[in-house]
Design a protein around this motif. Structure first.
Motif, PDB file in Angstrom:
ATOM      1  N   SER A 112      -3.558   4.903  -4.353  1.00  0.00           N
ATOM      2  CA  SER A 112      -2.694   4.303  -3.679  1.00  0.00           C
ATOM      3  C   SER A 112      -2.012   3.340  -4.565  1.00  0.00           C
ATOM      4  CB  SER A 112      -3.213   3.315  -2.741  1.00  0.00           C
ATOM      5  OG  SER A 112      -4.347   2.334  -3.275  1.00  0.00           O
ATOM      6  N   CYS A 113      -1.087   2.418  -3.949  1.00  0.00           N
ATOM      7  CA  CYS A 113      -0.078   1.462  -4.761  1.00  0.00           C
ATOM      8  C   CYS A 113      -0.710   0.806  -5.738  1.00  0.00           C
ATOM      9  CB  CYS A 113       0.334   0.467  -3.777  1.00  0.00           C
ATOM     10  SG  CYS A 113       1.703   1.247  -2.652  1.00  0.00           S
ATOM     11  N   ALA A 114      -1.984   0.202  -5.548  1.00  0.00           N
ATOM     12  CA  ALA A 114      -2.518  -0.618  -6.726  1.00  0.00           C
ATOM     13  C   ALA A 114      -2.682   0.244  -7.803  1.00  0.00           C
ATOM     14  CB  ALA A 114      -3.924  -1.258  -6.201  1.00  0.00           C
ATOM     15  N   PRO A 120       2.257  -3.377  -3.197  1.00  0.00           N
ATOM     16  CA  PRO A 120       1.753  -2.747  -1.998  1.00  0.00           C
ATOM     17  C   PRO A 120       2.847  -2.232  -0.758  1.00  0.00           C
ATOM     18  CG  PRO A 120       1.125  -4.935  -2.058  1.00  0.00           C
ATOM     19  CD  PRO A 120       1.681  -4.738  -3.081  1.00  0.00           C
ATOM     20  N   CYS A 121       2.730  -1.059  -0.435  1.00  0.00           N
ATOM     21  CA  CYS A 121       3.529  -0.384   0.340  1.00  0.00           C
ATOM     22  C   CYS A 121       2.967  -0.893   1.970  1.00  0.00           C
ATOM     23  CB  CYS A 121       3.427   1.088   0.753  1.00  0.00           C
ATOM     24  SG  CYS A 121       1.864   1.628   1.448  1.00  0.00           S
ATOM     25  N   GLU A 122       3.724  -0.806   3.082  1.00  0.00           N
ATOM     26  CA  GLU A 122       3.223  -1.402   4.307  1.00  0.00           C
ATOM     27  C   GLU A 122       1.866  -1.014   4.844  1.00  0.00           C
ATOM     28  OE1 GLU A 122       5.182  -0.956   8.670  1.00  0.00           O
ATOM     29  OE2 GLU A 122       6.626  -1.015   7.107  1.00  0.00           O
ATOM     30  N   GLU A 123       1.388   0.394   4.584  1.00  0.00           N
ATOM     31  CA  GLU A 123       0.107   0.750   4.660  1.00  0.00           C
ATOM     32  C   GLU A 123      -1.045  -0.020   3.965  1.00  0.00           C
ATOM     33  OE1 GLU A 123      -0.607   2.164   7.361  1.00  0.00           O
ATOM     34  OE2 GLU A 123       1.561   3.010   7.672  1.00  0.00           O
ATOM     35  N   CYS A 124      -0.623  -0.104   2.521  1.00  0.00           N
ATOM     36  CA  CYS A 124      -1.596  -0.537   1.371  1.00  0.00           C
ATOM     37  C   CYS A 124      -1.638  -2.194   1.852  1.00  0.00           C
ATOM     38  CB  CYS A 124      -1.201  -0.595   0.066  1.00  0.00           C
ATOM     39  SG  CYS A 124      -1.418   1.123  -0.560  1.00  0.00           S
ATOM     40  N   ALA A 125      -0.547  -2.768   2.252  1.00  0.00           N
ATOM     41  CA  ALA A 125      -0.614  -4.052   2.463  1.00  0.00           C
ATOM     42  C   ALA A 125      -1.491  -4.607   3.914  1.00  0.00           C
ATOM     43  CB  ALA A 125       0.741  -4.675   2.689  1.00  0.00           C
ATOM     44  N   ARG A 131      -3.775   5.491   3.787  1.00  0.00           N
ATOM     45  CA  ARG A 131      -2.394   6.050   4.312  1.00  0.00           C
ATOM     46  C   ARG A 131      -1.240   5.597   3.327  1.00  0.00           C
ATOM     47  NH1 ARG A 131      -3.556   3.039  10.365  1.00  0.00           N
ATOM     48  NH2 ARG A 131      -5.406   4.079  10.805  1.00  0.00           N
ATOM     49  N   CYS A 132      -1.643   5.430   2.211  1.00  0.00           N
ATOM     50  CA  CYS A 132      -0.545   4.857   1.283  1.00  0.00           C
ATOM     51  C   CYS A 132       0.661   5.850   1.363  1.00  0.00           C
ATOM     52  CB  CYS A 132      -1.036   4.712  -0.046  1.00  0.00           C
ATOM     53  SG  CYS A 132       0.172   4.115  -1.104  1.00  0.00           S
ATOM     54  N   THR A 133       1.667   5.609   1.308  1.00  0.00           N
ATOM     55  CA  THR A 133       3.118   6.243   1.385  1.00  0.00           C
ATOM     56  C   THR A 133       3.735   6.352  -0.157  1.00  0.00           C
ATOM     57  OG1 THR A 133       4.517   3.940   1.713  1.00  0.00           O
ATOM     58  CG2 THR A 133       3.690   5.456   3.528  1.00  0.00           C
ATOM     59  N   ARG A 134       2.968   6.073  -1.016  1.00  0.00           N
ATOM     60  CA  ARG A 134       3.519   5.843  -2.415  1.00  0.00           C
ATOM     61  C   ARG A 134       2.822   6.901  -3.150  1.00  0.00           C
ATOM     62  NH1 ARG A 134       6.437   1.071  -1.619  1.00  0.00           N
ATOM     63  NH2 ARG A 134       7.298   1.550   0.156  1.00  0.00           N
ATOM     64  N   ILE A 135       1.894   7.769  -2.756  1.00  0.00           N
ATOM     65  CA  ILE A 135       1.100   8.462  -3.728  1.00  0.00           C
ATOM     66  C   ILE A 135       1.724   9.572  -4.393  1.00  0.00           C
ATOM     67  CG2 ILE A 135      -0.963   8.249  -1.863  1.00  0.00           C
ATOM     68  CD1 ILE A 135      -0.221  11.001  -1.032  1.00  0.00           C
TER      69      ILE A 135
HETATM   70 ZN   LIG Z   1       0.690   1.976  -0.528  1.00  0.00          ZN
END
Ligand SMILES: [Zn+2]
Length: 398
Positions: A112-114, A120-125, A131-135
């Motif tokens: 995920s983002c980390a 962090p994207c909204e899901e990670c935050a 559910r990360c959107t930045r994969i």
């Molecule tokens: Zn994320």
């Protein structure tokens, strides 16, 4: 180092699609997997460390990729060539923030983002990195998880790299075989809690491989479920399902009839297709990820009930979902903030200490990397052969 590598090969993937499942041996021979000697992966960024693999499991999603049965949907969230293996027990080869070199860890594989070095994207935050959107972006190549990403490597090799945010320490006293079950148990915990089971709810678990069995345990230990009916094909699965918390174990052919009796439902037999119930269980889990299992779940659930996708999903007739107003709940990987506030890995680590899981861990079958064809065949026939989890031990030579 030695590694098993999945490479992009359309003809072989298509061959796998045509043959996989029906002829496991031929399917395995058509896999786009090969044993290679490559440079160990190394991510030179803060928070990253190298890991030496002790054990790495073979999961249903790995078998899907190896046999070409995985939906092309996922081709956009992997990067080739990659070393599979996301169920990993390993030793840290470097100090990693607060964890000293030599610490034995298991991996939350989600990239995920980390780990990607992103804000962090909204899901990670919000505490849901699964559910990360930045994969597909950031410091790493695309990859939904370790074991599908070319940058990090995976567990089916002697060495991989991982980020501190992915690591969970294995308590002393746990065998490697127990520890390798922590990641799949975390996924089962996530499924069971995502299902939001009401007190005394009647639950069906379709499938008694490792996903179904560990989901049964999570349901029994962490939710107020009442009856838990497990669909199992093989004798050892039946025995384990009961030990892990099933109140009834049924075969695939008798499941509708038994659920009908238990719930006072009506059974209907439509023309040229599978029977279904009017009435049935409150919540059903597809813990296999094939059409038959998913349709069993859909067809055995009462109107307004919930069907949980625990296995990697298959196509199915969704008529019942429409007609019976079913809720379909997806569950992917696990979360550090499960309902109740605890992380799935912490809960899973406790569940794995359960007596029946210790027994299950004794049946973990470790293979050296060079015997990968046998290992994949074994994993494909695990239920029939009385095994719950097949794994690679890259330290093994013989
Ligand atoms: Zn994320």
């Amino acid at each position: 180092m030695l590694a098993l590598e999945m490479y992009r090969s359309l003809p072989r993937t298509v061959a796998g699609k045509a043959l996989g499942g029906r002829l496991p041996m031929v399917g395995a021979m058509a896999t786009p997997l090969r044993l290679v000697t490559i440079e160990p992966p190394r991510v030179e960024r803060p928070g990253w460390a190298r890991l030496r693999t002790r054990l790495s499991g073979i999961c249903g999603s790995d078998l899907g990729a190896v046999s070409g049965r995985t939906s092309l949907y996922f081709s956009a969230v992997v990067s080739f060539p990659f070393v599979p293996g996301h169920e990993v027990v390993a030793d840290l080869m470097d100090d990693c923030e607060d964890l000293p070199k030599g610490t034995r860890v298991v991996l939350d594989p989600v990239l995920s983002c980390a780990p990607r070095g992103l804000e962090p994207c909204e899901e990670c935050a919000s505490g849901h990195p699964n559910r990360c959107t930045r994969i597909t972006v950031g410091n790493l190549a695309p990859g939904l998880q370790t074991g599908f990403c070319t940058t990090t490597g995976g567990g089916w090799s002697q060495q991989l790299s991982a980020h501190r945010s992915q690591l969970h320490v294995v308590p002393d006293g746990y065998s490697d075989e127990q520890a390798v079950l922590i990641e799949p148990t975390a996924c089962a915990v996530h499924s069971a809690l995502r299902a939001d089971i009401a007190p005394n709810a009647r639950v069906l678990v379709s499938g008694a491989g490792s996903v179904g069995l560990l989901t049964t345990l999570a349901l029994r230990e962490l939710t107020p479920a009442g009856e838990i009916i497990v669909v199992a094909k093989h004798g050892h699965q039946r025995e384990l399902a009961v030990k892990l918390g099933a109140t009834e174990v049924v075969t695939p052919t008798e499941v509708l009839r038994r659920v009908r009796r238990l719930s006072g439902a009506f059974q209907l037999e439509p023309d040229y297709s599978r029977g279904y119930l009017l009435g049935g269980v409150d919540v059903a889990f597809d813990a296999v990820g094939n059409r038959a299992s998913l349709e069993t779940a859909l067809h055995a659930t009462r109107a307004g009930g919930r069907v949980v996708l625990s296995g990697m999903p298959a196509s199915a007739d969704l008529s019942a979902a429409w007609f019976r107003e079913l809720e379909i709940v997806g569950t992917y990987a696990s979360s550090p903030t499960e309902p109740g506030g605890r992380g799935a890995f912490g809960l899973a680590t406790e569940l794995v200490a359960h007596d029946a899981v210790a027994q299950l861990a004794k049946s973990v079958a470790p293979y050296p990397l060079h015997r990968w064809r046998e290992a994949v065949d074994h994993a494909q026939s695990a239920g029939r052969l009385g095994t719950v989890k097949v794994a690679f031990d890259p330290r093994k030579r013989g």
